[in-house]
Design a protein around this motif. Structure first.
Motif, short mmCIF file in Angstrom:
data_model
loop_
_atom_site.label_atom_id
_atom_site.label_comp_id
_atom_site.label_asym_id
_atom_site.label_seq_id
_atom_site.Cartn_x
_atom_site.Cartn_y
_atom_site.Cartn_z
N LEU A 145 -17.50 -31.33 10.09
CA LEU A 145 -16.17 -31.29 10.69
C LEU A 145 -15.21 -30.79 9.63
O LEU A 145 -14.91 -31.49 8.67
CB LEU A 145 -15.73 -32.67 11.19
N GLN A 146 -14.77 -29.55 9.79
CA GLN A 146 -13.77 -28.98 8.90
C GLN A 146 -12.39 -29.35 9.42
O GLN A 146 -12.06 -29.05 10.56
CB GLN A 146 -13.91 -27.46 8.83
N MET A 147 -11.61 -30.01 8.59
CA MET A 147 -10.29 -30.50 9.00
C MET A 147 -9.23 -29.83 8.13
O MET A 147 -9.22 -30.02 6.91
CB MET A 147 -10.22 -32.02 8.84
N GLN A 192 -14.09 -42.82 5.50
CA GLN A 192 -12.65 -43.00 5.61
C GLN A 192 -11.90 -41.73 5.21
O GLN A 192 -12.18 -41.11 4.19
CB GLN A 192 -12.18 -44.16 4.72
N VAL A 193 -10.91 -41.37 6.05
CA VAL A 193 -10.01 -40.27 5.76
C VAL A 193 -8.59 -40.83 5.73
O VAL A 193 -8.17 -41.49 6.68
CB VAL A 193 -10.12 -39.16 6.82
N THR A 194 -7.89 -40.58 4.63
CA THR A 194 -6.52 -41.04 4.48
C THR A 194 -5.62 -39.86 4.13
O THR A 194 -5.89 -39.14 3.16
CB THR A 194 -6.41 -42.11 3.39
N VAL A 195 -4.58 -39.67 4.94
CA VAL A 195 -3.64 -38.57 4.73
C VAL A 195 -2.28 -39.16 4.40
O VAL A 195 -1.73 -39.92 5.20
CB VAL A 195 -3.56 -37.66 5.96
N SER A 196 -1.76 -38.80 3.26
CA SER A 196 -0.49 -39.36 2.82
C SER A 196 0.58 -38.28 2.72
O SER A 196 0.29 -37.11 2.43
CB SER A 196 -0.64 -40.05 1.47
N VAL A 220 -25.77 -40.22 8.73
CA VAL A 220 -25.12 -40.65 7.50
C VAL A 220 -23.97 -39.69 7.19
O VAL A 220 -24.20 -38.52 6.88
CB VAL A 220 -26.10 -40.68 6.32
N GLU A 221 -22.73 -40.21 7.25
CA GLU A 221 -21.55 -39.39 7.01
C GLU A 221 -21.18 -39.37 5.52
O GLU A 221 -21.49 -40.31 4.78
CB GLU A 221 -20.34 -39.92 7.79
N SER A 222 -20.51 -38.32 5.14
CA SER A 222 -19.95 -38.21 3.79
C SER A 222 -18.77 -37.23 3.83
O SER A 222 -18.58 -36.54 4.84
CB SER A 222 -21.01 -37.73 2.79
N GLY A 223 -18.01 -37.20 2.75
CA GLY A 223 -16.95 -36.21 2.63
C GLY A 223 -15.54 -36.73 2.86
O GLY A 223 -14.57 -35.98 2.72
N GLY A 228 -3.26 -30.81 3.69
CA GLY A 228 -4.50 -30.57 2.97
C GLY A 228 -5.70 -30.44 3.91
O GLY A 228 -5.56 -30.52 5.14
N SER A 229 -6.87 -30.25 3.31
CA SER A 229 -8.10 -30.06 4.07
C SER A 229 -9.22 -30.95 3.53
O SER A 229 -9.22 -31.31 2.35
CB SER A 229 -8.56 -28.59 3.97
N LEU A 230 -10.12 -31.28 4.42
CA LEU A 230 -11.34 -32.00 4.07
C LEU A 230 -12.46 -31.48 4.95
O LEU A 230 -12.21 -31.06 6.09
CB LEU A 230 -11.21 -33.50 4.28
N ARG A 231 -13.68 -31.55 4.45
CA ARG A 231 -14.84 -31.24 5.29
C ARG A 231 -15.77 -32.44 5.29
O ARG A 231 -16.27 -32.85 4.23
CB ARG A 231 -15.60 -30.01 4.79
#
Length: 120
Positions: free
Chosen positions: A77-79, A115-119, A5-8, A16-19
């Protein structure tokens, strides 16, 4: 059957960053992150073996870091330094193969995605 189960996921601006996190019912030898953008095939992003060896696609090496917390049954996954081309649905995956890499055939169980969205 392994459950993932993914989240984040979310929306961020360029740079920017997301984990991302993946709650794992049972860790397997090889755990990974994949992504799929609309109109594209699913591609491997990063993988980690039970021994801690890590593998990255060239497009994310130096920006993304995969890790696993066995005590919390969680894969991360640290992005960092995100780019518009990182926009995609990201999937956690597990594989029973005794070899680990970002190659899709190593994996047989997938999460539902985040979902990851980078604008810009």
């Amino acid at each position: 059957q392994v459950q993932l189960v993914e989240s984040g996921g979310g929306s961020v601006q360029v740079g920017g960053s997301l984990r991302l996190s993946c709650q794992v019912s049972t860790f397997t030898y090889c755990m990974g992150w994949f992504r799929q953008a609309p109109g594209n095939e699913r591609e491997g992003v990063a993988a980690i073996s039970s021994g801690g060896s890590t593998y990255y696609d060239a497009s994310v090496a130096g920006r993304f870091t995969i890790s696993r917390d066995n005590a919390k049954n969680t894969l991360y996954l640290q992005m960092n330094n995100l780019k518009p081309e990182d926009t995609a649905m990201y999937y956690c995956a597990s594989g029973r193969s005794n070899r680990c890499s970002t190659t899709e055939r190593r994996f047989d169980t997938w999460g539902q995605g985040t979902q990851v969205t980078v604008s810009s």
